[in-house]
Design a protein around this motif. Structure first.
Motif, PDB file in Angstrom:
ATOM      1  N   ILE A 104       0.862  -1.178   0.000  1.00 52.06           N
ATOM      2  CA  ILE A 104       0.000   0.000   0.000  1.00 52.06           C
ATOM      3  C   ILE A 104       0.904   1.235   0.000  1.00 52.06           C
ATOM      4  CG2 ILE A 104      -1.768   1.267   1.243  1.00 52.06           C
ATOM      5  CD1 ILE A 104      -2.697  -1.374   2.423  1.00 52.06           C
ATOM      6  N   GLN A 105       0.852   1.996  -1.063  1.00 50.26           N
ATOM      7  CA  GLN A 105       1.735   3.141  -1.220  1.00 50.26           C
ATOM      8  C   GLN A 105       1.172   4.392  -0.549  1.00 50.26           C
ATOM      9  OE1 GLN A 105       3.302   3.954  -5.169  1.00 50.26           O
ATOM     10  NE2 GLN A 105       2.715   1.912  -5.846  1.00 50.26           N
ATOM     11  N   ALA A 106       2.085   5.274  -0.196  1.00 50.95           N
ATOM     12  CA  ALA A 106       1.719   6.637   0.196  1.00 50.95           C
ATOM     13  C   ALA A 106       2.090   7.529  -0.976  1.00 50.95           C
ATOM     14  CB  ALA A 106       2.468   7.057   1.454  1.00 50.95           C
ATOM     15  N   ARG A 107       1.078   7.942  -1.724  1.00 46.98           N
ATOM     16  CA  ARG A 107       1.318   8.839  -2.851  1.00 46.98           C
ATOM     17  C   ARG A 107       1.105  10.275  -2.373  1.00 46.98           C
ATOM     18  NH1 ARG A 107      -1.590   5.548  -7.860  1.00 46.98           N
ATOM     19  NH2 ARG A 107      -0.180   3.744  -7.782  1.00 46.98           N
ATOM     20  N   CYS A 108       2.180  10.999  -2.262  1.00 47.12           N
ATOM     21  CA  CYS A 108       2.140  12.359  -1.738  1.00 47.12           C
ATOM     22  C   CYS A 108       1.948  13.317  -2.910  1.00 47.12           C
ATOM     23  CB  CYS A 108       3.429  12.674  -0.988  1.00 47.12           C
ATOM     24  SG  CYS A 108       3.865  11.410   0.250  1.00 47.12           S
ATOM     25  N   ARG A 109       0.741  13.821  -3.079  1.00 51.00           N
ATOM     26  CA  ARG A 109       0.405  14.656  -4.231  1.00 51.00           C
ATOM     27  C   ARG A 109       1.202  15.964  -4.194  1.00 51.00           C
ATOM     28  NH1 ARG A 109      -2.197  11.053  -7.633  1.00 51.00           N
ATOM     29  NH2 ARG A 109      -3.135   9.537  -6.220  1.00 51.00           N
ATOM     30  N   CYS A 110       1.625  16.413  -5.364  1.00 48.73           N
ATOM     31  CA  CYS A 110       2.467  17.606  -5.454  1.00 48.73           C
ATOM     32  C   CYS A 110       1.703  18.888  -5.150  1.00 48.73           C
ATOM     33  CB  CYS A 110       3.098  17.688  -6.844  1.00 48.73           C
ATOM     34  SG  CYS A 110       4.223  16.303  -7.181  1.00 48.73           S
ATOM     35  N   ASP A 129       4.767  12.371  -5.310  1.00 53.22           N
ATOM     36  CA  ASP A 129       6.035  11.798  -4.857  1.00 53.22           C
ATOM     37  C   ASP A 129       5.725  10.502  -4.127  1.00 53.22           C
ATOM     38  OD1 ASP A 129       7.609  13.937  -5.788  1.00 53.22           O
ATOM     39  OD2 ASP A 129       7.122  15.120  -3.994  1.00 53.22           O
ATOM     40  N   ARG A 130       6.591   9.530  -4.252  1.00 57.94           N
ATOM     41  CA  ARG A 130       6.394   8.247  -3.582  1.00 57.94           C
ATOM     42  C   ARG A 130       6.876   8.348  -2.139  1.00 57.94           C
ATOM     43  NH1 ARG A 130       5.148   4.253  -7.241  1.00 57.94           N
ATOM     44  NH2 ARG A 130       5.576   4.753  -9.428  1.00 57.94           N
ATOM     45  N   GLY A 131       5.975   8.008  -1.228  1.00 61.46           N
ATOM     46  CA  GLY A 131       6.316   8.089   0.189  1.00 61.46           C
ATOM     47  C   GLY A 131       6.562   6.730   0.819  1.00 61.46           C
ATOM     48  N   GLY A 132       6.851   5.728  -0.007  1.00 62.47           N
ATOM     49  CA  GLY A 132       7.093   4.381   0.505  1.00 62.47           C
ATOM     50  C   GLY A 132       5.829   3.541   0.478  1.00 62.47           C
ATOM     51  N   ALA A 133       5.917   2.335   0.996  1.00 64.02           N
ATOM     52  CA  ALA A 133       4.781   1.404   1.005  1.00 64.02           C
ATOM     53  C   ALA A 133       4.818   0.568   2.275  1.00 64.02           C
ATOM     54  CB  ALA A 133       4.812   0.493  -0.223  1.00 64.02           C
ATOM     55  N   LEU A 134       3.647   0.160   2.701  1.00 62.82           N
ATOM     56  CA  LEU A 134       3.546  -0.732   3.861  1.00 62.82           C
ATOM     57  C   LEU A 134       2.593  -1.877   3.546  1.00 62.82           C
ATOM     58  CD1 LEU A 134       0.571   0.048   5.064  1.00 62.82           C
ATOM     59  CD2 LEU A 134       1.808   1.817   6.295  1.00 62.82           C
ATOM     60  N   GLN A 135       2.547  -2.831   4.456  1.00 61.06           N
ATOM     61  CA  GLN A 135       1.691  -4.007   4.306  1.00 61.06           C
ATOM     62  C   GLN A 135       0.612  -3.955   5.391  1.00 61.06           C
ATOM     63  OE1 GLN A 135       3.356  -5.274   1.678  1.00 61.06           O
ATOM     64  NE2 GLN A 135       5.087  -3.950   2.247  1.00 61.06           N
ATOM     65  N   TYR A 136      -0.618  -4.239   4.995  1.00 60.03           N
ATOM     66  CA  TYR A 136      -1.728  -4.226   5.941  1.00 60.03           C
ATOM     67  C   TYR A 136      -2.198  -5.657   6.148  1.00 60.03           C
ATOM     68  CZ  TYR A 136      -6.384  -3.099   7.865  1.00 60.03           C
ATOM     69  OH  TYR A 136      -7.494  -3.010   8.657  1.00 60.03           O
ATOM     70  N   LEU A 137      -2.064  -6.153   7.367  1.00 63.17           N
ATOM     71  CA  LEU A 137      -2.509  -7.490   7.731  1.00 63.17           C
ATOM     72  C   LEU A 137      -3.783  -7.368   8.549  1.00 63.17           C
ATOM     73  CD1 LEU A 137       0.738  -7.489   7.494  1.00 63.17           C
ATOM     74  CD2 LEU A 137       0.614  -9.673   8.686  1.00 63.17           C
ATOM     75  N   ALA A 138      -4.785  -8.188   8.228  1.00 66.50           N
ATOM     76  CA  ALA A 138      -6.053  -8.059   8.937  1.00 66.50           C
ATOM     77  C   ALA A 138      -6.705  -9.414   9.128  1.00 66.50           C
ATOM     78  CB  ALA A 138      -6.998  -7.125   8.176  1.00 66.50           C
ATOM     79  N   ARG A 150      -3.173  -4.653  11.503  1.00 67.05           N
ATOM     80  CA  ARG A 150      -1.886  -4.082  11.874  1.00 67.05           C
ATOM     81  C   ARG A 150      -1.115  -3.779  10.590  1.00 67.05           C
ATOM     82  NH1 ARG A 150       0.206  -6.539  15.846  1.00 67.05           N
ATOM     83  NH2 ARG A 150       2.356  -5.873  15.514  1.00 67.05           N
ATOM     84  N   CYS A 151      -0.243  -2.795  10.658  1.00 68.72           N
ATOM     85  CA  CYS A 151       0.606  -2.437   9.531  1.00 68.72           C
ATOM     86  C   CYS A 151       2.030  -2.882   9.820  1.00 68.72           C
ATOM     87  CB  CYS A 151       0.548  -0.937   9.270  1.00 68.72           C
ATOM     88  SG  CYS A 151      -1.078  -0.358   8.740  1.00 68.72           S
ATOM     89  N   GLU A 152       2.655  -3.429   8.809  1.00 64.85           N
ATOM     90  CA  GLU A 152       4.015  -3.936   8.942  1.00 64.85           C
ATOM     91  C   GLU A 152       4.850  -3.444   7.767  1.00 64.85           C
ATOM     92  OE1 GLU A 152       5.376  -5.841  11.279  1.00 64.85           O
ATOM     93  OE2 GLU A 152       3.716  -6.750  12.394  1.00 64.85           O
ATOM     94  N   ALA A 153       6.158  -3.422   7.965  1.00 64.83           N
ATOM     95  CA  ALA A 153       7.062  -3.003   6.891  1.00 64.83           C
ATOM     96  C   ALA A 153       7.136  -4.044   5.784  1.00 64.83           C
ATOM     97  CB  ALA A 153       8.458  -2.738   7.461  1.00 64.83           C
ATOM     98  N   GLU A 247       0.421   8.538   7.951  1.00 67.62           N
ATOM     99  CA  GLU A 247      -0.980   8.868   7.700  1.00 67.62           C
ATOM    100  C   GLU A 247      -1.724   7.671   7.122  1.00 67.62           C
ATOM    101  OE1 GLU A 247      -3.856  12.097   5.396  1.00 67.62           O
ATOM    102  OE2 GLU A 247      -1.682  12.143   5.062  1.00 67.62           O
ATOM    103  N   VAL A 248      -1.067   6.884   6.272  1.00 66.16           N
ATOM    104  CA  VAL A 248      -1.689   5.664   5.745  1.00 66.16           C
ATOM    105  C   VAL A 248      -2.062   4.739   6.895  1.00 66.16           C
ATOM    106  CG1 VAL A 248      -1.393   3.638   4.273  1.00 66.16           C
ATOM    107  CG2 VAL A 248      -0.387   5.819   3.583  1.00 66.16           C
ATOM    108  N   GLU A 249      -1.109   4.502   7.786  1.00 70.27           N
ATOM    109  CA  GLU A 249      -1.355   3.598   8.907  1.00 70.27           C
ATOM    110  C   GLU A 249      -2.457   4.125   9.821  1.00 70.27           C
ATOM    111  OE1 GLU A 249       1.065   1.281  12.501  1.00 70.27           O
ATOM    112  OE2 GLU A 249       2.140   2.599  11.100  1.00 70.27           O
ATOM    113  N   GLN A 250      -2.406   5.396  10.133  1.00 70.72           N
ATOM    114  CA  GLN A 250      -3.412   5.975  11.027  1.00 70.72           C
ATOM    115  C   GLN A 250      -4.814   5.865  10.431  1.00 70.72           C
ATOM    116  OE1 GLN A 250      -2.044   9.975  11.777  1.00 70.72           O
ATOM    117  NE2 GLN A 250      -0.140   9.260  12.717  1.00 70.72           N
TER     118      GLN A 250
END
Length: 292
Positions: A104-110, A129-138, A150-153, A247-250
């Motif tokens: 799941i990416q964080a796409r930070c709009r310009c 801009d790409r703000g990285g990505a995380l994994q969402y386990l549910a 929970r969110c994991e790297a 912000e994605v995780e929250q």
């Protein structure tokens, strides 16, 4: 009818260098084949529209290749019906559906998004801009409409085991007679090794408090957590407009509580009988294919 038959052909059978047929392609092909001397695109459209034929649309599907598909799918369907190995589940038995939603990416709009206004949809900046990505386990409690996430790297055995511990250490699961975990065949919970690892961890006086149940291969549609993930995709992640991964995780974790306020168990209608009918139809189609 002949025009509609052409519309329902695959382009390769017509020796056309196309992936899908559109109205102009059908119009040209029926004239080439001599079906009609001339025809307008609007007439082709009207005929197809009358029968709701849309050759330019498509959807994906996958043919069951698991030799034990019906037996394994049947166990999952029985659990949704509160049955296991021919016996009814008790009040202290729970069914949980779990999986990972990856990358799941964080796409930070310009530029900041603009809210909707009269005669105008919400505006989302195309560049980001790409703000990285995380994994969402549910994990989704099928009977109680309760979600744990929970969110994991990264994904993997350890992150998935942390999700299991998160659920199993919470009441009523901590004191449950048995919690049935329905999972797919992802690498973090695949095969007999995962059964031995997880079921062995939750033993009480020789009794397994956790049972790991695998869906058939390529049958994630049997896993109810995928329904929840589709809701998350529509309501939380689309459009993707975040300032950073925090912000994605929250937002993901806050949505769990927001969703639970009105959540109800999913109305699962696919039964053992539906499964038997499906397998019969697939067997008949396979027999026809082999006879062709």
């Amino acid at each position: 009818m002949a025009v509609k038959a052409v519309a329902c052909e695959l382009p390769r059978t017509l020796e056309l260098p196309l992936s899908r047929l559109f109205v102009p392609d059908i119009q040209k092909e029926v004239i080439r084949q001599g079906i009609v001397a001339s025809i307008s695109g609007s007439t082709v459209w009207r005929w197809l529209d009358h029968d709701a034929i849309r050759p330019w649309t498509f959807r994906s599907w996958i043919f069951p290749r698991d030799p034990h598909f019906e037996a394994r799918a049947g166990v999952v369907l029985d659990l949704y019906a509160r049955q296991f190995e021919g016996k009814a589940l008790g009040d202290n038995d729970f069914v949980v559906s779990a999986d990972e939603k990856t990358s799941i990416q964080a796409r930070c709009r310009c530029h900041p998004s603009v809210p909707a206004a009269e005669s105008r949809a919400m505006l989302i900046e195309h560049e980001y801009d790409r703000g990285g990505a995380l994994q969402y386990l549910a994990a989704w409690d099928v009977g109680r409409a309760k979600v744990f996430g929970r969110c994991e790297a990264t994904t993997g055995i350890e992150p998935f085991d942390r999700l299991v511990d998160q659920v199993m250490s919470t009441e009523p699961y901590a004191s449950a007679r048995c919690v049935y975990w329905i999972v797919d065949n992802g690498s973090s919970h695949r095969g007999q090794a995962s059964i031995k690892r997880l079921e062995g961890r939750y033993l009480k006086e020789g009794h397994r408090r956790l049972r790991l149940i695998h869906c058939p291969v390529h049958a994630s549609w049997l896993n109810q957590i995928e329904i929840f993930f589709s809701i998350v995709q529509r309501k939380v992640l689309t459009p993707n407009d975040f300032t950073d991964l925090d912000e994605v995780e929250q937002r993901l974790l806050a949505f769990e509580r927001y969703y639970e306020e009105a959540a109800r168990p999913f109305e699962w209608r696919f039964t053992r009988q539906d499964l038997a009918d499906l397998m019969k139809r697939l067997a008949e189609k396979e027999a026809l294919r082999q006879a062709a």
